[in-house]
Design a protein around this motif. Structure first.
Motif, PDB file in Angstrom:
ATOM      1  N   ARG A   1      12.658  14.954   6.337  1.00  0.00           N
ATOM      2  CA  ARG A   1      11.846  14.241   7.330  1.00  0.00           C
ATOM      3  C   ARG A   1      11.896  12.741   7.095  1.00  0.00           C
ATOM      4  NH1 ARG A   1       6.561  12.399   7.628  1.00  0.00           N
ATOM      5  NH2 ARG A   1       5.952  13.359   5.670  1.00  0.00           N
ATOM      6  N   ILE A   2      11.803  12.316   5.857  1.00  0.00           N
ATOM      7  CA  ILE A   2      11.767  10.893   5.554  1.00  0.00           C
ATOM      8  C   ILE A   2      13.111  10.240   5.838  1.00  0.00           C
ATOM      9  CG2 ILE A   2      11.563   9.217   3.670  1.00  0.00           C
ATOM     10  CD1 ILE A   2       9.514  11.195   2.444  1.00  0.00           C
ATOM     11  N   GLU A   3      14.180  10.897   5.424  1.00  0.00           N
ATOM     12  CA  GLU A   3      15.478  10.244   5.514  1.00  0.00           C
ATOM     13  C   GLU A   3      16.155  10.459   6.863  1.00  0.00           C
ATOM     14  OE1 GLU A   3      17.621  11.410   2.069  1.00  0.00           O
ATOM     15  OE2 GLU A   3      16.415  10.146   0.774  1.00  0.00           O
ATOM     16  N   ALA A   4      15.964  11.617   7.470  1.00  0.00           N
ATOM     17  CA  ALA A   4      16.624  11.867   8.746  1.00  0.00           C
ATOM     18  C   ALA A   4      15.809  11.351   9.922  1.00  0.00           C
ATOM     19  CB  ALA A   4      16.900  13.357   8.918  1.00  0.00           C
TER      20      ALA A   4
ATOM     21  N   PHE B   1       8.250  10.383 -17.142  1.00  0.00           N
ATOM     22  CA  PHE B   1       7.729  10.553 -15.782  1.00  0.00           C
ATOM     23  C   PHE B   1       8.212  11.862 -15.177  1.00  0.00           C
ATOM     24  CE2 PHE B   1       8.399  10.275 -11.185  1.00  0.00           C
ATOM     25  CZ  PHE B   1       7.105  10.046 -10.773  1.00  0.00           C
ATOM     26  N   ARG B   2       7.263  12.636 -14.676  1.00  0.00           N
ATOM     27  CA  ARG B   2       7.573  13.833 -13.913  1.00  0.00           C
ATOM     28  C   ARG B   2       6.659  13.875 -12.702  1.00  0.00           C
ATOM     29  NH1 ARG B   2      10.888  13.324 -17.131  1.00  0.00           N
ATOM     30  NH2 ARG B   2      11.873  14.845 -18.509  1.00  0.00           N
ATOM     31  N   PRO B   3       7.199  14.115 -11.525  1.00  0.00           N
ATOM     32  CA  PRO B   3       6.342  14.249 -10.349  1.00  0.00           C
ATOM     33  C   PRO B   3       5.513  15.521 -10.455  1.00  0.00           C
ATOM     34  CG  PRO B   3       8.575  14.888  -9.815  1.00  0.00           C
ATOM     35  CD  PRO B   3       8.618  14.369 -11.217  1.00  0.00           C
ATOM     36  N   PRO B   4       4.543  15.710  -9.574  1.00  0.00           N
ATOM     37  CA  PRO B   4       3.787  16.972  -9.588  1.00  0.00           C
ATOM     38  C   PRO B   4       4.712  18.177  -9.534  1.00  0.00           C
ATOM     39  CG  PRO B   4       2.764  15.396  -8.100  1.00  0.00           C
ATOM     40  CD  PRO B   4       4.059  14.779  -8.550  1.00  0.00           C
ATOM     41  N   SER B   5       4.262  19.279 -10.091  1.00  0.00           N
ATOM     42  CA  SER B   5       5.126  20.445 -10.283  1.00  0.00           C
ATOM     43  C   SER B   5       5.660  21.009  -8.978  1.00  0.00           C
ATOM     44  CB  SER B   5       4.360  21.540 -11.039  1.00  0.00           C
ATOM     45  OG  SER B   5       3.185  21.906 -10.323  1.00  0.00           O
ATOM     46  N   TYR B   6       4.942  20.812  -7.875  1.00  0.00           N
ATOM     47  CA  TYR B   6       5.405  21.341  -6.603  1.00  0.00           C
ATOM     48  C   TYR B   6       6.501  20.481  -5.978  1.00  0.00           C
ATOM     49  CZ  TYR B   6       2.213  17.770  -4.782  1.00  0.00           C
ATOM     50  OH  TYR B   6       1.569  16.589  -4.522  1.00  0.00           O
ATOM     51  N   VAL B   7       6.779  19.316  -6.529  1.00  0.00           N
ATOM     52  CA  VAL B   7       7.807  18.419  -6.012  1.00  0.00           C
ATOM     53  C   VAL B   7       9.129  18.756  -6.686  1.00  0.00           C
ATOM     54  CG1 VAL B   7       8.574  16.030  -5.825  1.00  0.00           C
ATOM     55  CG2 VAL B   7       6.143  16.587  -5.535  1.00  0.00           C
ATOM     56  N   ASP B   8      10.086  19.278  -5.935  1.00  0.00           N
ATOM     57  CA  ASP B   8      11.374  19.637  -6.529  1.00  0.00           C
ATOM     58  C   ASP B   8      12.480  18.654  -6.195  1.00  0.00           C
ATOM     59  OD1 ASP B   8      11.647  20.283  -3.868  1.00  0.00           O
ATOM     60  OD2 ASP B   8      12.033  22.418  -4.191  1.00  0.00           O
ATOM     61  N   THR B   9      12.226  17.766  -5.234  1.00  0.00           N
ATOM     62  CA  THR B   9      13.181  16.696  -4.948  1.00  0.00           C
ATOM     63  C   THR B   9      12.414  15.395  -4.757  1.00  0.00           C
ATOM     64  OG1 THR B   9      13.140  16.980  -2.540  1.00  0.00           O
ATOM     65  CG2 THR B   9      14.770  18.276  -3.770  1.00  0.00           C
ATOM     66  N   LEU B  10      13.066  14.312  -5.061  1.00  0.00           N
ATOM     67  CA  LEU B  10      12.559  12.978  -4.755  1.00  0.00           C
ATOM     68  C   LEU B  10      13.501  12.364  -3.713  1.00  0.00           C
ATOM     69  CD1 LEU B  10      11.857  11.729  -8.405  1.00  0.00           C
ATOM     70  CD2 LEU B  10      10.164  12.489  -6.733  1.00  0.00           C
ATOM     71  N   PRO B  11      12.999  12.048  -2.510  1.00  0.00           N
ATOM     72  CA  PRO B  11      11.641  12.237  -2.001  1.00  0.00           C
ATOM     73  C   PRO B  11      11.290  13.716  -1.823  1.00  0.00           C
ATOM     74  CG  PRO B  11      12.861  10.665  -0.656  1.00  0.00           C
ATOM     75  CD  PRO B  11      13.850  11.352  -1.533  1.00  0.00           C
ATOM     76  N   HIS B  12       9.971  13.984  -1.862  1.00  0.00           N
ATOM     77  CA  HIS B  12       9.507  15.367  -1.719  1.00  0.00           C
ATOM     78  C   HIS B  12       9.844  15.902  -0.327  1.00  0.00           C
ATOM     79  CE1 HIS B  12       7.221  18.963  -1.985  1.00  0.00           C
ATOM     80  NE2 HIS B  12       6.142  18.516  -1.348  1.00  0.00           N
ATOM     81  N   HIS B  13       9.524  15.167   0.709  1.00  0.00           N
ATOM     82  CA  HIS B  13       9.863  15.550   2.084  1.00  0.00           C
ATOM     83  C   HIS B  13      11.150  14.830   2.493  1.00  0.00           C
ATOM     84  CE1 HIS B  13       6.140  17.740   2.691  1.00  0.00           C
ATOM     85  NE2 HIS B  13       5.475  16.721   2.180  1.00  0.00           N
ATOM     86  N   LYS B  14      12.206  15.197   1.814  1.00  0.00           N
ATOM     87  CA  LYS B  14      13.469  14.469   1.906  1.00  0.00           C
ATOM     88  C   LYS B  14      14.010  14.392   3.330  1.00  0.00           C
ATOM     89  CE  LYS B  14      18.112  14.729  -0.120  1.00  0.00           C
ATOM     90  NZ  LYS B  14      18.107  13.611  -1.066  1.00  0.00           N
TER      91      LYS B  14
ATOM     92  N   VAL C   1       5.750   3.220 -10.288  1.00  0.00           N
ATOM     93  CA  VAL C   1       6.719   4.012  -9.535  1.00  0.00           C
ATOM     94  C   VAL C   1       5.987   4.685  -8.384  1.00  0.00           C
ATOM     95  CG1 VAL C   1       6.426   6.024 -11.045  1.00  0.00           C
ATOM     96  CG2 VAL C   1       8.463   5.823  -9.642  1.00  0.00           C
ATOM     97  N   GLY C   2       6.602   4.722  -7.229  1.00  0.00           N
ATOM     98  CA  GLY C   2       6.004   5.358  -6.067  1.00  0.00           C
ATOM     99  C   GLY C   2       6.820   6.541  -5.595  1.00  0.00           C
ATOM    100  N   GLU C   3       6.124   7.540  -5.061  1.00  0.00           N
ATOM    101  CA  GLU C   3       6.775   8.661  -4.380  1.00  0.00           C
ATOM    102  C   GLU C   3       6.313   8.606  -2.933  1.00  0.00           C
ATOM    103  OE1 GLU C   3       8.604  12.054  -2.953  1.00  0.00           O
ATOM    104  OE2 GLU C   3       6.481  11.612  -2.693  1.00  0.00           O
ATOM    105  N   TRP C   4       7.223   8.761  -2.010  1.00  0.00           N
ATOM    106  CA  TRP C   4       7.021   8.424  -0.611  1.00  0.00           C
ATOM    107  C   TRP C   4       5.759   9.039  -0.009  1.00  0.00           C
ATOM    108  CZ3 TRP C   4      11.322   8.553  -3.336  1.00  0.00           C
ATOM    109  CH2 TRP C   4      12.303   7.566  -3.132  1.00  0.00           C
ATOM    110  N   THR C   5       5.471  10.290  -0.314  1.00  0.00           N
ATOM    111  CA  THR C   5       4.322  10.970   0.299  1.00  0.00           C
ATOM    112  C   THR C   5       3.295  11.470  -0.702  1.00  0.00           C
ATOM    113  OG1 THR C   5       5.498  13.098   0.273  1.00  0.00           O
ATOM    114  CG2 THR C   5       5.704  11.741   2.265  1.00  0.00           C
ATOM    115  N   GLU C   6       3.579  11.354  -1.993  1.00  0.00           N
ATOM    116  CA  GLU C   6       2.725  12.028  -2.973  1.00  0.00           C
ATOM    117  C   GLU C   6       1.897  11.107  -3.851  1.00  0.00           C
ATOM    118  OE1 GLU C   6       2.606  15.344  -2.499  1.00  0.00           O
ATOM    119  OE2 GLU C   6       3.984  14.742  -0.901  1.00  0.00           O
ATOM    120  N   GLY C   7       2.243   9.828  -3.976  1.00  0.00           N
ATOM    121  CA  GLY C   7       1.385   8.977  -4.785  1.00  0.00           C
ATOM    122  C   GLY C   7       2.100   7.842  -5.481  1.00  0.00           C
ATOM    123  N   ILE C   8       1.326   7.122  -6.313  1.00  0.00           N
ATOM    124  CA  ILE C   8       1.834   6.036  -7.155  1.00  0.00           C
ATOM    125  C   ILE C   8       1.389   6.326  -8.584  1.00  0.00           C
ATOM    126  CG2 ILE C   8       1.753   3.563  -7.657  1.00  0.00           C
ATOM    127  CD1 ILE C   8       1.213   3.017  -4.753  1.00  0.00           C
TER     128      ILE C   8
END
Length: 756
Positions: A556-559, A541-554, A591-598
């Protein structure tokens, strides 16, 4: 809500694992010695009826998450059933705040003022009270905000009016007990904020706190006419707490944070340092109190933290003690473990080898029982402790009902009814085998202080895998087996990585999957173990290439969305709900990614395909973030996806198409912060959803369920337990007992009466 009816027969009841966080304040009933109230930075107000040994939450009637983040509270000395609380937080650089009033001893609360912003989990949370009831005038109440200035009520808190004082950061507000009409208000300058916040990231203290400069120096104001007019008495140190000498109305003591303990003999106009005998360098002081039975005696404690090795374990100091030099402070006792009883074993999670080394961390408040001589109470990071002998020995009562428990996730055992495992931010996991009536601890590992995700082996119920987080942002997957006293780290992870979810394959025993988030380049992704969790390898499993952290919008989502406090990262953020395994097909994993897909794999993680097309990711104008995914236990191709704001979605064809399941009313918002899926007797899906309240979309705390796969929904009545920050719900193997966990508000259990 349309389509929602009130549930009957299903009730959420508090489990024995109570809520809590940093206990930042403590007050005693003015007429009953055994009745105490404690305030908490994330879990609201608690009451004890037995002198501080057991506690229960008092949060009925609250609706917003920040109502539980209590910066201050007060009890009326005239009508002790009347209490006030000041709560609030900051999000996106906007401060929120409320003053609530209770007329029944804290059982229920109603909002009476929104003019001030408070910061219940902020840098001044451990200091003095900023709301006070006049001891001479029963109708007069004063409160100072973190923002919004200082306000006065002249009708026992029913209506409020802002005074002309500037909008500074108030640290203490107090009526003089000996001079009618005299009111003091102390402020906290920028230079004296809690520097621990500066160590959590870049941008400086104010940047991390989303605060603005409010003056570098502290100030002390006074009014002799109940707040109509004011005078500036002093500028310089910050004022965290004021105490008045019962022998002389002009004598005051103050805890001035980094400027230590100071005293005044002229009503607060001039101040002298009084630090002889106290640890001075690098210590914060936030509390000072007079002994009403021996008024020559005063007590204080520095705000000690784990790295302060030169500070005594329980740093309680007294002045005016027998045999002491006038004006000097003495350590009450060099405490060791033999002086402490009823302190939980987890208090040694930093590996010091001594609970005494943690018992005195971050003391926020000392009070002397006004009725019983030599009976003391202290509140700190862990809870409330009681001393019957003037501070020589302490008992914590195991903090029953009042623990530092920001719970992350809950999972159920597959073959044992009523068995659940709970993870939490500050401790290793806990296990209950009686549906939440009692809990026991799984072992931690030295260097790790909290747990994040867990799974119980199907083939061996004494085998547990769980994520741990440690100092320096490290993490690991831990294995505990055979009921032993220890756990081992089977997958150590580097800095910045975090075990977000753990699952066993839905068909094949002994195959486990782990979702690790953090920097992708450092190893974030999906891992697999084929040998009961002993060894692990990363899947394809690899997220899309533009995603460098999980979560992608770390950030905003966590804070901004999911974290319980604005500056923290990785605290109950989608924990254990973004990974799922099909109960029908070996190797079928979601597996889900918060803003990018399943994404889904049909071969145990060797290949993956995207199946999230049609879901409301990044929907315009909303905080539409995926937070939970699950397979149906009854239909092989039925999948559920729960979103913040956008509610619950369903696919009946393995993810090719999706439709919204709840709520169906246009524009209605629901945060699926917890999702549980089970089976009813007719073979339909049993669905339980819980929504944590969020400032970003104005939602309240709710819990709903459906016994027919989502056609009809019923809502639980939860006004008695307040604005619960639901983080996870699990159903036991019989789908009759459920356990819900929250971030700070405790665990709750229920039984589905319709299935019994």
């Amino acid at each position: 809500m349309d389509g929602i009816s009130s549930g009957t027969g299903q009730v959420w009841s508090p489990a024995s694992l109570g809520g809590g966080g940093y206990i930042t304040g403590l007050i005693q009933h003015p007429a009953q010695s055994g009745v105490l109230y404690a305030r908490c930075d994330v879990a609201g107000v608690f009451a004890s009826l037995d002198g501080g040994f057991t506690w229960e939450a008092r949060n009925g009637g609250l609706t917003k998450a920040y109502h539980h983040q209590v910066q201050s509270f007060a009890i009326s000395p005239h009508r002790p059933e009347v209490l006030f609380r000041c709560s609030g937080e900051v999000r996106s650089r906007t401060f929120y705040g409320s003053v609530h009033k209770s007329a029944d001893g804290g059982h229920t609360w109603r909002e009476v003022c929104t003019g001030m912003g408070f910061y219940g989990n902020g840098p001044t949370r451990m200091y003095g009270e900023v709301i006070s009831v006049d001891p001479h005038h029963p109708e007069v109440v004063a409160a100072g905000g973190y923002t919004g200035g200082l306000w006065i009520s002249r009708d026992e808190g029913e209506t409020w009016k802002q005074t002309p004082l500037p909008e500074e950061r108030y640290g203490c507000v107090a009526f003089h007990p000996g001079i009618p009409g005299m009111l003091y208000a102390g402020t906290i300058g920028d230079n004296d904020l809690n520097m621990d916040y500066a160590e959590t990231g870049e941008g400086g203290v104010l940047g991390l706190l989303q605060d603005l400069p409010r003056g570098k120096a502290g100030r002390l104001y006074a009014s002799s006419d109940l707040g109509d007019t004011w005078m500036l008495l002093h500028t310089g140190p910050s004022f965290a707490e004021l105490a008045f000498d019962s022998r002389d109305p002009q004598r005051l003591q103050a805890a001035c944070i980094w400027n230590g303990i100071r005293s005044s003999t002229d009503g607060g106009r001039t101040w002298q340092t009084g630090m002889t005998g106290l640890p001075e360098e690098g210590q914060r002081y936030g509390t000072v109190v007079q002994d009403s039975h021996h008024p020559q005696r005063w007590y204080t404690a520095p705000d000690a933290r784990p790295h302060m090795t030169a500070v005594p374990p329980v740093p309680l100091y007294g002045s005016g003690l027998s045999g002491s030099v006038s004006g000097e402070w003495q350590l009450l006792r060099q405490h060791n473990d033999e002086d402490l009883s009823g302190f939980p074993a987890y208090m040694d999670h930093f590996g010091s080898g001594s609970r005494a080394a943690a018992a005195g961390w971050a003391i926020s408040k000392i009070i002397v029982d006004r009725f019983i001589e030599d009976r003391f109470y202290l509140a700190n990071w862990y809870g409330v402790a009681v001393s019957p002998d003037g501070g020589r020995t302490w008992c914590a009562g195991h903090f029953r009902g009042l623990e530092t428990t920001c719970m992350e996730a809950v999972v159920a055992a597959s073959h044992q009814p009523g068995k659940f495992c709970v993870t939490m931010a500050d401790h290793p996991p806990k296990v209950t085998e009686d549906g939440g009536r009692s809990f026991w601890n799984l072992p931690g590992i030295s260097g790790y202080s909290g747990s994040t995700a867990a799974v119980i082996s199907r083939s061996d119920p004494s085998r547990y895998l769980y994520g741990l987080v440690g100092h320096g942002r490290t993490a690991c997957i831990a294995l505990h087996r055979d009921g032993g006293a220890n756990a081992s780290a089977v997958l150590p992870l580097g800095a910045g990585l975090f075990v977000q979810a753990l699952r066993e394959d839905g068909v094949k025993n002994g195959i486990f999957y782990a979702y690790v988030d953090g920097p992708v380049a450092s190893g974030a992704g999906i891992y697999r173990s084929s040998d009961d969790g002993m060894t692990w390898e990363q899947t394809a499993f690899r997220p899309p290439s533009y995603v460098d952290t999980l979560p992608h919008h770390k950030n905003r989502i966590e804070a901004e969305l999911l974290s319980v406090v604005v500056y923290q990262v990785k605290n109950a953020c989608g924990a254990n709900q973004m990974l799922a395994a099909s109960p029908f097909h070996q190797g079928r994993v979601l597996v889900g990614e918060w803003t990018e897909g399943i994404w889904e794999s049909h071969d145990g993680g060797d290949t993956w395909k995207s199946i999230g097309e049609g879901l409301p990711f990044q929907r315009s104008g909303s905080a539409s973030v995926l937070n939970a995914i699950a397979y149906s236990p009854n239909y092989p191709d039925l999948i559920y996806a729960g979103f913040i704001s956008e509610g619950l979605w369903r696919s009946s064809d393995g993810g090719r198409t999706w439709s919204k399941l709840y709520p169906l009313i246009e524009g209605e918002i629901f945060n699926v912060s917890a999702l549980a899926v089970g089976t009813v007797d007719e073979g339909e899906d049993l669905l339980i959803l819980a929504s944590e309240p969020m400032v970003v979309n104005g939602t309240d705390s709710q819990a709903v369920y459906s016994m027919d796969g989502g056609c009809k929904w019923q809502g639980w009545q939860q006004s008695g337990i307040g604005a619960v920050r639901w983080k996870g719900i699990a159903l036991d193997c019989e789908d009759i007992q459920g356990l819900g966990v929250s971030c700070g508000n405790g665990a709750f259990y229920m039984r589905l009466a319709d299935k019994i």
